[in-house]
Design an enzyme around this catalytic site. Structure first.
Site, PDB file in Angstrom:
ATOM      1  N   HIS A  84      -4.838  -6.278 -11.172  1.00  0.00           N
ATOM      2  CA  HIS A  84      -4.229  -7.223 -10.223  1.00  0.00           C
ATOM      3  C   HIS A  84      -3.854  -8.523 -10.932  1.00  0.00           C
ATOM      4  O   HIS A  84      -2.797  -9.100 -10.673  1.00  0.00           O
ATOM      5  CB  HIS A  84      -5.188  -7.507  -9.063  1.00  0.00           C
ATOM      6  CG  HIS A  84      -5.393  -6.334  -8.164  1.00  0.00           C
ATOM      7  ND1 HIS A  84      -6.468  -5.489  -8.289  1.00  0.00           N
ATOM      8  CD2 HIS A  84      -4.648  -5.845  -7.158  1.00  0.00           C
ATOM      9  CE1 HIS A  84      -6.364  -4.532  -7.367  1.00  0.00           C
ATOM     10  NE2 HIS A  84      -5.276  -4.728  -6.673  1.00  0.00           N
ATOM     11  N   GLU A 118       0.823  -1.219   0.000  1.00  0.00           N
ATOM     12  CA  GLU A 118       0.000   0.000   0.000  1.00  0.00           C
ATOM     13  C   GLU A 118       0.851   1.262   0.000  1.00  0.00           C
ATOM     14  O   GLU A 118       0.576   2.207  -0.738  1.00  0.00           O
ATOM     15  CB  GLU A 118      -0.966  -0.002   1.183  1.00  0.00           C
ATOM     16  CG  GLU A 118      -1.954  -1.167   1.205  1.00  0.00           C
ATOM     17  CD  GLU A 118      -2.768  -1.310  -0.072  1.00  0.00           C
ATOM     18  OE1 GLU A 118      -2.917  -0.329  -0.813  1.00  0.00           O
ATOM     19  OE2 GLU A 118      -3.235  -2.436  -0.340  1.00  0.00           O
TER      20      GLU A 118
HETATM   21 ZN   LIG Z   1      -2.488  -2.443  -4.960  1.00  0.00          ZN
END
Ligand SMILES: [Zn+2]
Length: 547
Positions: A457, A367
Site C-alpha cells: 500500500h 476492491e
Molecule cells: Zn487493495
C-alpha cells in the site's frame, strides 16, 4: 545465485536460445528473466521462443482475449509450467495485430531442476493448515501445487492456499514434502486500508436507485438488469458464518440476501454497496468495453454487515482491523465490506471517523479492480507486483469517482484522495500528494522493509502519483521534474492507457520499470508514437523516478 532483470537487446537474445525451462546441469541457480519486447528484432526472436515453448508444454495458454478497444488485436496470456506444474509468478502476455506480434512482456524462470511429485497429499496439506490456523478448508478449496521461485535462490515445490480467519485472509505456500510454511502473505494486497487502526438513502443521505428483485412482496438485493448476477448479502453480524463461507464450508442462500419489505430501504448499507457495484460494472463496460471482472460476466457476490457496529466493544481486537476497518476482495467475485466505527468514535492515531466501507465509491472500485487484476495480469502478492496491484486499484477506484461524481473535495465528489468518504476527514492515501500521508511520491523514497507485505500500500503511490501527473500535470515534489499532463478534460485517455497496460500487457511478476514500459506501449497502441498521452505517461514515470 544470480537474478537477472534484463531488457533484451536483440544481439543478446540470439545467444540464449536455451531459455532454460528444460533443466540444465550448468545452470542450477534461479534465473529470472524479464521480457519486454517491443522492437521488431526482439519480437521476432521472442515470438519464436514463445511458440517453441508452447509446443514443448513449457508455456500454456491461460486466456486469449479479443481487444475491446482496437479491433484486430488479440491478447494472449501464457503461464510457465515445469513438468506439468505451474511456476508461480512466471507468465507472458503477447499482443498481436491480425496475427503479427506487437509486444511481449513477461517473466520466465530457468534452471528449474526439482522433483515435481509431492510427498504430501491435498488432505495432508489441509491438515497442516488446520493445525496452523484452526481452520478446516471445505471440500471445494483445493490447494494448488506450484513451483515457488525462492527469494534466496532455487525453487521449492509447494502447495498454495488461502485461509480466512478472524484476522483476515492469509496466503500460504506450504512445502510439499515437509509441510513447512515457506512463504506467507497477510493478504493485505486485497484490502483498501491498513489494519493499524430499490430506492433508499445512501450512507451519506443521498437518494439512489437500486436494481433489485421482487419476490413475494420482498425486495432482494439481486440485480437482474445487468448481464452478470450481482448479489448483495447481509450477514447480520454473523462473522462465523462469513468465515465459513469464505473457507468453503458454507453456502449463502436467498434468505441471506439483503432484503427490504418496502421499496424504501431503511438500511442504507446494502443500498450503497449494491448500487456502487453496479456503477463499477457499468464504468468498466462503458469506458473499456469490459464485461465484468473476468470480461465474461462472472457473478459478483458481496457481503455487508459481516460484523455489527454495536458488537465492537466485545469483539476481539484481531477482527477489528479487517471486518470493521477494512474492505477486501476475496476471490472469484466475492467481496466483503467492513462495518466502520460506531458514531462518535474516531481512530485515535488520526482522529478520523470511519463510515461503512460501502459509502466510498472509490473503495468499491478499488476492491472490484482487485478482481479485474486477478483475472487479467494476475499480479502476484507482495513487493513491487503487489504495490502495482494496489496502485491500479486506487487508479481505477478514483477514475470511477470521476466518471460519476462532480469534481471536488466534499462528500460524494471526485478527487485523488482514496476512501475520503469513509475515513473522514481526508481518506487514507492521496495520489495527488502522497506525502500528505507519509507515502512516497518517488521511487528513491520507496519503502524497503517487510511490513505491509513489502510496502504494497505504501509504495503504490509511486505508480498512482504518476497516473495523477500524467493527467493533471505538475511538478514532482522530490525530483523537481515537471510533467505536461493530458489535462482533466482528457482523463479518459490516461484511464485507457493504464487500463490497457495493466490488464492486457502487464505480466504477473512486474516491476515498476515494466509498468512504465507497458503503459508507454499502451499509449502508442491507442494514440500513436509521439502522441500527447505517450509523452505525458513517459514524463510522469520519469518524474517519479521510474525509468
Ligand atoms: Zn487493495
Amino acid at each position: 545465485m544470480r537474478v537477472f532483470r534484463v531488457f533484451f537487446p536483440a544481439a543478446v537474445l540470439t545467444s540464449i536460445v536455451v531459455l532454460g525451462l528444460v533443466s540444465h546441469p550448468l545452470r542450477a541457480q534461479t534465473r529470472q528473466r524479464t521480457v519486454a519486447a517491443t522492437s521488431f528484432a526482439d519480437l521476432r526472436t521472442w515470438d519464436a521462443t514463445v511458440d517453441r515453448l508452447k509446443r514443448d508444454d513449457a508455456l500454456r495458454v491461460r486466456r486469449t482475449m479479443d481487444d475491446t478497444l482496437l479491433s484486430g488485436r488479440v491478447h494472449e496470456r501464457l503461464e510457465q509450467f515445469y513438468r506439468g506444474v505451474r511456476v508461480y509468478g512466471a507468465d507472458i502476455a503477447r499482443q498481436t495485430d491480425r496475427g503479427l506480434t506487437v509486444s511481449i512482456f513477461g517473466t520466465m524462470y530457468e534452471g528449474i531442476d526439482i522433483d515435481v511429485n509431492p510427498a504430501l497429499s491435498i488432505d495432508d496439506v489441509k491438515a497442516v493448515l488446520e493445525k496452523l490456523t484452526g481452520v478446516a478448508l471445505g471440500p471445494g478449496r483445493i490447494p494448488e501445487l506450484v513451483i515457488l521461485p525462492l527469494d534466496g535462490g532455487g525453487y521449492r515445490l509447494t502447495y498454495r492456499a488461502t485461509v480466512f480467519t478472524l484476522q483476515g485472509d492469509h496466503e500460504y505456500f506450504v512445502d510439499a514434502s515437509t509441510g513447512a510454511v515457506v512463504r506467507m502473505f497477510a493478504g493485505a494486497r486485497r484490502q483498501t486500508g491498513t489494519s493499524s487502526i430499490g430506492r433508499g438513502h445512501g450512507v451519506l443521505g443521498d437518494d439512489k436507485k437500486v436494481s433489485v428483485t421482487s419476490q413475494s412482496g420482498t425486495f432482494l438485493a439481486s440485480d437482474l438488469l445487468r448481464p452478470p448476477s450481482l448479489r448483495t448479502y447481509d450477514l447480520r453480524g454473523n462473522i462465523n458464518r462469513v468465515l465459513a463461507f469464505l473457507n468453503g464450508r458454507a453456502t449463502l442462500v436467498t434468505s441471506d440476501l439483503a432484503a427490504s419489505t418496502s421499496t424504501e430501504w431503511t438500511d442504507p448499507v446494502p443500498v450503497d454497496g449494491h448500487a456502487y457495484i453496479g456503477y463499477v460494472y457499468d464504468y468498466y463496460f462503458k469506458r473499456f468495453g469490459r464485461r465484468g471482472l473476468d470480461n465474461n460476466n462472472i457473478s459478483i457476490l458481496s457481503i455487508v454487515h459481516p460484523v455489527r457496529r454495536s458488537d465492537i466493544f466485545t469483539a476481539p481486537d484481531e477482527i477489528v482491523g479487517d471486518f470493521y476497518l477494512n474492505a477486501f476482495y476475496c476471490c472469484n467475485g466475492v467481496m466483503v465490506f467492513g462495518e466502520g466505527l460506531p458514531a462518535g468514535f474516531v481512530l485515535t492515531a488520526t482522529n478520523q471517523s470511519v463510515n461503512f466501507f460501502v459509502a466510498g465509491l472509490d473503495v468499491v472500485g478499488h476492491e472490484l479492480t482487485h478482481g479485474v487484476t486477478d483475472f487479467s495480469s494476475g499480479l502476484i502478492s507482495g513487493n513491487e507486483p503487489g504495490a502495482l496491484n494496489e496502485a491500479f486499484s486506487d487508479i481505477m477506484g478514483s477514475s470511477v469517482e470521476f466518471f460519476y461524481q462532480p469534481t471536488g473535495t466534499g462528500a460524494l465528489q471526485a478527487d485523488y484522495a482514496i476512501a475520503e468518504d469513509v475515513f473522514t476527514p481526508g481518506g487514507i492515501r492521496n495520489m495527488a500528494n502522497p506525502g500528505a500521508f507519509g507515502d512516497p511520491d518517488h521511487y528513491s523514497r520507496r519503502f524497503t522493509g517487510t511490513a505491509d507485505d513489502g510496502g504494497v500500500h505504501i509504495n503504490s503511490t509511486i505508480a498512482s502519483h504518476a497516473f495523477y501527473l500524467a493527467i493533471e500535470g505538475g511538478t514532482n515534489r522530490t525530483s523537481g521534474l515537471s510533467v505536461q499532463g493530458v489535462g482533466a478534460a482528457n482523463r479518459e485517455q490516461m484511464e485507457k492507457v493504464y487500463y490497457r497496460g495493466f490488464t492486457q500487457l502487464l505480466p504477473s511478476n512486474a516491476t515498476f520499470a515494466v509498468a512504465r514500459t507497458v503503459t508507454i506501449q499502451a499509449a502508442r497502441d491507442l494514440y500513436g508514437v509521439g502522441s500527447a498521452p505517450e509523452r505525458a505517461v513517459t514524463q510522469a514515470w520519469t518524474a517519479v523516478g521510474v525509468n
